[in-house]
Design a protein around this motif. Structure first.
Motif, mmCIF file in Angstrom:
data_model
loop_
_atom_site.group_PDB
_atom_site.id
_atom_site.type_symbol
_atom_site.label_atom_id
_atom_site.label_comp_id
_atom_site.label_asym_id
_atom_site.label_seq_id
_atom_site.Cartn_x
_atom_site.Cartn_y
_atom_site.Cartn_z
ATOM 1 N N TYR A 274 6.214 3.776 -13.758
ATOM 2 C CA TYR A 274 5.663 2.555 -13.390
ATOM 3 C C TYR A 274 4.620 3.030 -12.260
ATOM 4 O O TYR A 274 5.018 3.489 -11.131
ATOM 5 N N ILE A 275 3.311 2.654 -12.521
ATOM 6 C CA ILE A 275 2.174 3.122 -11.670
ATOM 7 C C ILE A 275 1.578 1.870 -11.238
ATOM 8 O O ILE A 275 1.248 0.952 -11.755
ATOM 9 N N ASN A 276 1.434 1.909 -9.825
ATOM 10 C CA ASN A 276 0.966 0.614 -9.101
ATOM 11 C C ASN A 276 -0.708 0.493 -9.326
ATOM 12 O O ASN A 276 -1.424 1.374 -8.854
ATOM 13 N N MET A 277 -1.252 -0.218 -10.086
ATOM 14 C CA MET A 277 -2.400 -0.544 -10.577
ATOM 15 C C MET A 277 -3.217 -1.048 -9.441
ATOM 16 O O MET A 277 -4.666 -0.925 -9.547
ATOM 17 N N LEU A 278 -2.780 -1.371 -8.296
ATOM 18 C CA LEU A 278 -3.495 -1.695 -7.276
ATOM 19 C C LEU A 278 -4.004 -0.626 -6.286
ATOM 20 O O LEU A 278 -4.611 -1.001 -5.226
ATOM 21 N N GLN A 279 -3.680 0.776 -6.474
ATOM 22 C CA GLN A 279 -3.940 1.791 -5.990
ATOM 23 C C GLN A 279 -5.400 2.398 -6.466
ATOM 24 O O GLN A 279 -5.733 1.935 -7.643
ATOM 25 N N PRO A 280 -6.185 3.127 -5.682
ATOM 26 C CA PRO A 280 -7.396 3.865 -6.338
ATOM 27 C C PRO A 280 -7.077 4.614 -7.239
ATOM 28 O O PRO A 280 -5.748 5.139 -7.310
ATOM 29 N N ASP A 281 -8.040 5.035 -8.266
ATOM 30 C CA ASP A 281 -7.795 5.569 -9.480
ATOM 31 C C ASP A 281 -7.245 7.194 -8.896
ATOM 32 O O ASP A 281 -6.388 7.532 -9.620
ATOM 33 N N VAL A 282 -7.745 7.882 -8.029
ATOM 34 C CA VAL A 282 -7.579 9.088 -7.675
ATOM 35 C C VAL A 282 -5.811 8.876 -7.055
ATOM 36 O O VAL A 282 -5.109 9.895 -7.640
ATOM 37 N N ALA A 283 -5.646 8.031 -6.634
ATOM 38 C CA ALA A 283 -4.227 7.857 -6.064
ATOM 39 C C ALA A 283 -3.394 7.570 -7.265
ATOM 40 O O ALA A 283 -2.089 8.068 -7.183
ATOM 41 N N LYS A 284 -3.764 6.954 -8.227
ATOM 42 C CA LYS A 284 -2.814 6.629 -9.587
ATOM 43 C C LYS A 284 -2.556 8.038 -10.047
ATOM 44 O O LYS A 284 -1.439 8.424 -10.768
ATOM 45 N N LEU A 285 -3.521 8.645 -10.342
ATOM 46 C CA LEU A 285 -3.716 10.007 -11.161
ATOM 47 C C LEU A 285 -2.442 10.887 -10.252
ATOM 48 O O LEU A 285 -1.673 11.550 -10.944
ATOM 49 N N GLU B 19 4.067 19.839 -5.418
ATOM 50 C CA GLU B 19 3.770 20.318 -6.788
ATOM 51 C C GLU B 19 2.931 19.260 -7.783
ATOM 52 O O GLU B 19 2.206 20.040 -8.605
ATOM 53 N N GLY B 20 3.089 18.165 -7.443
ATOM 54 C CA GLY B 20 2.019 17.109 -8.140
ATOM 55 C C GLY B 20 0.618 17.510 -7.678
ATOM 56 O O GLY B 20 -0.276 17.170 -8.545
ATOM 57 N N LEU B 21 0.260 17.643 -6.425
ATOM 58 C CA LEU B 21 -1.125 17.965 -6.204
ATOM 59 C C LEU B 21 -1.444 19.300 -6.804
ATOM 60 O O LEU B 21 -2.611 19.377 -7.093
ATOM 61 N N ARG B 22 -0.586 20.408 -6.956
ATOM 62 C CA ARG B 22 -1.080 21.466 -7.530
ATOM 63 C C ARG B 22 -1.242 21.166 -9.190
ATOM 64 O O ARG B 22 -2.241 21.624 -9.635
ATOM 65 N N ARG B 23 -0.408 20.192 -9.795
ATOM 66 C CA ARG B 23 -0.599 19.878 -11.149
ATOM 67 C C ARG B 23 -1.957 19.148 -11.323
ATOM 68 O O ARG B 23 -2.914 19.291 -12.097
ATOM 69 N N TYR B 24 -2.376 18.245 -10.352
ATOM 70 C CA TYR B 24 -3.512 17.441 -9.929
ATOM 71 C C TYR B 24 -4.753 18.388 -10.004
ATOM 72 O O TYR B 24 -5.672 18.339 -10.711
ATOM 73 N N ASP B 25 -4.627 19.618 -9.011
ATOM 74 C CA ASP B 25 -5.702 20.569 -9.043
ATOM 75 C C ASP B 25 -6.062 21.164 -10.047
ATOM 76 O O ASP B 25 -7.160 21.620 -10.518
ATOM 77 N N ALA B 26 -4.833 21.467 -10.935
ATOM 78 C CA ALA B 26 -5.044 22.183 -12.125
ATOM 79 C C ALA B 26 -5.586 21.451 -13.311
ATOM 80 O O ALA B 26 -6.620 21.926 -14.077
ATOM 81 N N MET B 27 -5.533 20.374 -13.252
ATOM 82 C CA MET B 27 -6.057 19.345 -14.472
ATOM 83 C C MET B 27 -7.515 19.056 -14.128
ATOM 84 O O MET B 27 -8.238 18.729 -14.996
ATOM 85 N N PHE B 28 -7.727 18.768 -12.726
ATOM 86 C CA PHE B 28 -8.908 17.991 -12.302
ATOM 87 C C PHE B 28 -9.874 18.576 -11.244
ATOM 88 O O PHE B 28 -10.709 18.512 -10.973
ATOM 89 N N GLY B 29 -9.316 19.905 -10.859
ATOM 90 C CA GLY B 29 -9.931 20.479 -9.780
ATOM 91 C C GLY B 29 -10.370 19.799 -8.424
ATOM 92 O O GLY B 29 -9.757 18.746 -8.081
ATOM 93 N N ASP B 30 -11.035 20.271 -7.689
ATOM 94 C CA ASP B 30 -11.285 19.645 -6.435
ATOM 95 C C ASP B 30 -12.397 18.643 -6.338
ATOM 96 O O ASP B 30 -12.437 18.019 -5.330
ATOM 97 N N ASN B 31 -12.976 18.430 -7.512
ATOM 98 C CA ASN B 31 -13.943 17.364 -7.347
ATOM 99 C C ASN B 31 -13.495 15.882 -7.282
ATOM 100 O O ASN B 31 -14.333 15.004 -7.266
ATOM 101 N N LYS B 32 -12.153 15.556 -7.474
ATOM 102 C CA LYS B 32 -11.716 14.370 -7.388
ATOM 103 C C LYS B 32 -11.132 14.010 -6.113
ATOM 104 O O LYS B 32 -10.473 12.700 -5.903
ATOM 105 N N LYS B 33 -11.038 14.700 -4.874
ATOM 106 C CA LYS B 33 -10.312 14.444 -3.843
ATOM 107 C C LYS B 33 -11.034 13.410 -3.194
ATOM 108 O O LYS B 33 -10.594 12.273 -2.772
ATOM 109 N N PRO C 224 1.018 -1.264 0.029
ATOM 110 C CA PRO C 224 -0.043 -0.013 -0.023
ATOM 111 C C PRO C 224 0.932 1.271 0.068
ATOM 112 O O PRO C 224 0.113 2.340 -0.311
ATOM 113 N N HIS C 225 2.112 1.214 0.412
ATOM 114 C CA HIS C 225 3.003 2.369 0.361
ATOM 115 C C HIS C 225 3.340 2.492 -1.044
ATOM 116 O O HIS C 225 4.293 3.708 -1.077
#
Length: 99
Positions: free
Chosen positions: A39-50, A85-99, A27-28
């Motif tokens: 390489y992305i761990n596909m066993l993580q939830p979708d939001v965690a993958k993004l 910075e990754g969270l800033r990029r996430y917010d810029a692409m997807f907004g707060d609707n996926k937290k 899980p870590h």
């Protein structure tokens, strides 16, 4: 015309990178970048993958040193900054609707 999935949107924004799905039963473990391969761990939830994908794009854009020593203060600073910075990029692409 089909709308892109969120993962495809990240892939399209960073065409210089190759994203691979792997399964790591820890899980870590979220993601790792080696050169142009992410390489992305596909066993993580979708939001965690993004968020992990975008975190690794920050490393690609800004880190040029070996970050394999998790006890190094350089690694800890780099990981913390990449996370923010990754969270800033996430917010810029997807907004707060996926937290």
């Amino acid at each position: 015309m089909c709308e892109l999935s969120d993962i495809e949107k990240v892939e399209a924004k960073y065409p210089q990178l190759r994203f691979w799905g792997i399964e790591v039963d820890n899980p870590h473990f979220h993601a790792k970048i080696v050169g142009h391969d992410v390489y992305i761990n596909m066993l993580q939830p979708d939001v965690a993958k993004l968020k992990a994908m975008l975190h690794e794009t920050v490393h690609y854009d800004f880190d040029y040193s070996n970050l394999s020593n998790n006890e190094s203060t350089t690694t800890m600073h780099s990981e913390g900054w990449a996370r923010r910075e990754g969270l800033r990029r996430y917010d810029a692409m997807f907004g707060d609707n996926k937290k």
